[in-house]
Enzyme design. Structure first.
Site: not given
Length: 476
Positions: A230, A279
Site C-alpha cells: 500500500k 486521527e
C-alpha cells in the site's frame, strides 16, 4: 485584572531565583508561573491578542473539547535540525529544559499547564527544498510566553519567562507584568468574531489533476508487481483570495463545523499551518497510552437511510478493511514493543465526521519505564494510513510520485507538558495559510485494486473540511 502585591513579589522572587540559577550554571532557565483564572477562554485569548503575537501563536482543541490550549509568543524555540535523530533530540532538549526550569504550579495534577512544548515534525525526514515550507522546514516546537488552558471546565493561565546569566533589569520585570495585565484584560473583552458565511474564491488552482491520476496508475502498477502492499498518495489545491485570509475566523469555522475532530493551528513567522484532523497518533496520561487506527473511508450519505447504508458497506468492504488492517497490525506491533500490556477492540468501529465515515479501532497500553511520548511518535509515524507499507518502500514511492512537498502535512503535531503527558495527532484535513494564499492537502490509500478516478474523487471529499471553513463550496 489587576496584579496584586503578593503576585508581583512572587514573580520577582521567582525571576531572581531564575537569574541566580542561570548565572550559577551558565545556561538559560525558564521560570514558569501558573495561576487559576475563572472565565478566561482559550479561543478568546487567541482571538483578542493574536495581532500582538502574529508570528508566534498556537491553538489546540481535542476531539471532545475537553482540553483547549492556546499559546502566544515564544519563551523558547526548538527547531528540528538533525533529521536522523529528530525525535530523540527534541525529547532530550525538552527533558533538559524541564530539569533547568523553576516551576511554580499550585495545580500539579492538572494536565497541560506550566511549561508546555507545542509543535510538530515534518512528514518525511527527507525534505526537498521547498519555498512553501520555508518557515517550518523539518519541524518546529516552542514554549509559549503566555498560555491559557481550559480543562475540566476550569481555566489556567501560565506565564513562562526566560532568565539568562546576564540577569534582568527591574524595568524588564515591570514590562513583563504590564504585558501580562494587558493580554488578560484584553481577553475579557467581549469582542465577537465577524465570520463571513461565504468568502469569495477568486482563483482556485487545481494543478496537475490528470497527472496525479497518472501517478496513481504508476503506483498501482508497482503494487501489482508486489513492490509494496500500500502507498498513500496526496495532492494539493491552491486558493487565492482577494483579501488577506482571516485566520481566527477560519479557526472559528473549523471549531463550529468539525465537532468530532482535533483542531490545531501553529504559526511560524508569516505562515500558519491549520487543520481539523480526526486521527490521534498517540496520547500519554502517566503510563497509560492511547492510539487510534483510522484507515478506510466512505463519504456521508445524502439521507439518514443512505448514511446508514454507507456505514454498513464500509464495515464489509474488503478493500477498506484490508487498508485498515495494515494500520491495526502496525500500531499493535509498536505498542507491543513499547508497552508492558496492550488491549484493542476486536473489530473496527465507525468514526463519523461531517463529510466522511472512517473505520476506527482504538488501541490502549501501559508504557514501559522511561518510555516517552516521543518514543511512541517515532515508532508510530508514519502509520500505513499516511505512508503505506512497507514503510520505507512506501516513503520512497511518495517521494517519487507525489507532485508537491508534504512538509508538515500528515506529520505528527501536538504537545507535551513538563510532566511528560501530552498528545500528538496526524496533521491531515489541513492547509498552509500565507497572506491571501491557502494551500490545502488531501490524500488516499492506494492498493492493488484501487481505481485512480475514484481515488481522485475521494480526495475531493477530504478537501471539504478546509474548503468549507474557508467559505468555499467547489466540492460540495
Amino acid at each position: 485584572m489587576n496584579v496584586g502585591i503578593k503576585y508581583m513579589i512572587n514573580i520577582e522572587n521567582l525571576i531572581n531565583s531564575g537569574v541566580e540559577k542561570a548565572r550559577k550554571n551558565k545556561h538559560d532557565v525558564i521560570v514558569s508561573y501558573v495561576e487559576k483564572l475563572d472565565g478566561i477562554d482559550a479561543f478568546q485569548f487567541i482571538h483578542s491578542n493574536i495581532d500582538h503575537f502574529v508570528n508566534e501563536n498556537f491553538y489546540w482543541q481535542d476531539a471532545h473539547s475537553n482540553l483547549l490550549i492556546a499559546g502566544l509568543g515564544a519563551a523558547m524555540t526548538m527547531n528540528v535540525t538533525d533529521i536522523n535523530n529528530r525525535y530523540e533530540n527534541i525529547s532530550e532538549e525538552w527533558q533538559l529544559l524541564v530539569e533547568r526550569s523553576i516551576i511554580n504550579n499550585p495545580y500539579p495534577k492538572v494536565t497541560g499547564v506550566g511549561p508546555v512544548l507545542f509543535g510538530g515534525f515534518s512528514f518525511d525526514y527527507v525534505n526537498k527544498e521547498s519555498n512553501l515550507w520555508k518557515n517550518f522546514r523539518h519541524g518546529i516546537f516552542y514554549v509559549p510566553k503566555y498560555m491559557v488552558t481550559n480543562v475540566n471546565s476550569q481555566s489556567y493561565f501560565t506565564m513562562n519567562i526566560i532568565c539568562t546569566p546576564d540577569g534582568m533589569k527591574e524595568e524588564d520585570i515591570e514590562q513583563i507584568l504590564k504585558e501580562r495585565n494587558f493580554i488578560l484584560q484584553n481577553s475579557n473583552v467581549d469582542n465577537k468574531i465577524q465570520v463571513k458565511e461565504k468568502m469569495s474564491l477568486p482563483n482556485v488552482i487545481e494543478k496537475n489533476s490528470s497527472l496525479w491520476v497518472q501517478q496513481v496508475r504508476k503506483a498501482i502498477h508497482l503494487l501489482n508487481q508486489k513492490y509494496a502492499k500500500k502507498v498513500v498518495l496526496a495532492r494539493d489545491l491552491h486558493l487565492l483570495f482577494e483579501n488577506e485570509i482571516d485566520r481566527v475566523a477560519l479557526l472559528q469555522n473549523l471549531r463550529d463545523q468539525q465537532k468530532n475532530s482535533y483542531i490545531f493551528s501553529l504559526t511560524s513567522n508569516e505562515d500558519c499551518f491549520i487543520g481539523a484532523t480526526p486521527e490521534r497518533l498517540v496520547k500519554k496520561e502517566g503510563k497509560r497510552m492511547f492510539s487510534a487506527c483510522v484507515a478506510g473511508s466512505a463519504p456521508r450519505g445524502k439521507t439518514e437511510d443512505d448514511d446508514e447504508r454507507m456505514k454498513k458497506e464500509l464495515l464489509n468492504d474488503e478493500k477498506n478493511l484490508g487498508e485498515h488492517q495494515f494500520v491495526v497490525d502496525m500500531i499493535t506491533e509498536a505498542f507491543q514493543q513499547l508497552c508492558e500490556s496492550i488491549s484493542k477492540a476486536h473489530s473496527p468501529q465507525i468514526m463519523t465526521n461531517k463529510d466522511i465515515h472512517h473505520l476506527y479501532t482504538p488501541v490502549e497500553g501501559w508504557a514501559k519505564d522511561k518510555k516517552s511520548i516521543f518514543d511512541f511518535v517515532k515508532e508510530l509515524h508514519p502509520t500505513p494510513a499516511l505512508g503505506g507499507t512497507p514503510t520505507e518502500v512506501a516513503l520512497q514511492m511518495i517521494r517519487d510520485f507525489e507532485l508537491f512537498e508534504r512538509g508538515m502535512y500528515a506529520g505528527p503535531i501536538g504537545w507535551v507538558d513538563y510532566r511528560h503527558n501530552g498528545e500528538f495527532v496526524v496533521a491531515i484535513r489541513s492547509g498552509l495559510i500565507r497572506d491571501r494564499d491557502a494551500v490545502l492537502f488531501a490524500g488516499c490509500g492506494i492498493v492493488r485494486d484501487s481505481n485512480p478516478e475514484k481515488e481522485f474523487v475521494e480526495t475531493k471529499v477530504k478537501f471539504r473540511p478546509m474548503l468549507r471553513a474557508l467559505g468555499g463550496n467547489i466540492y460540495e
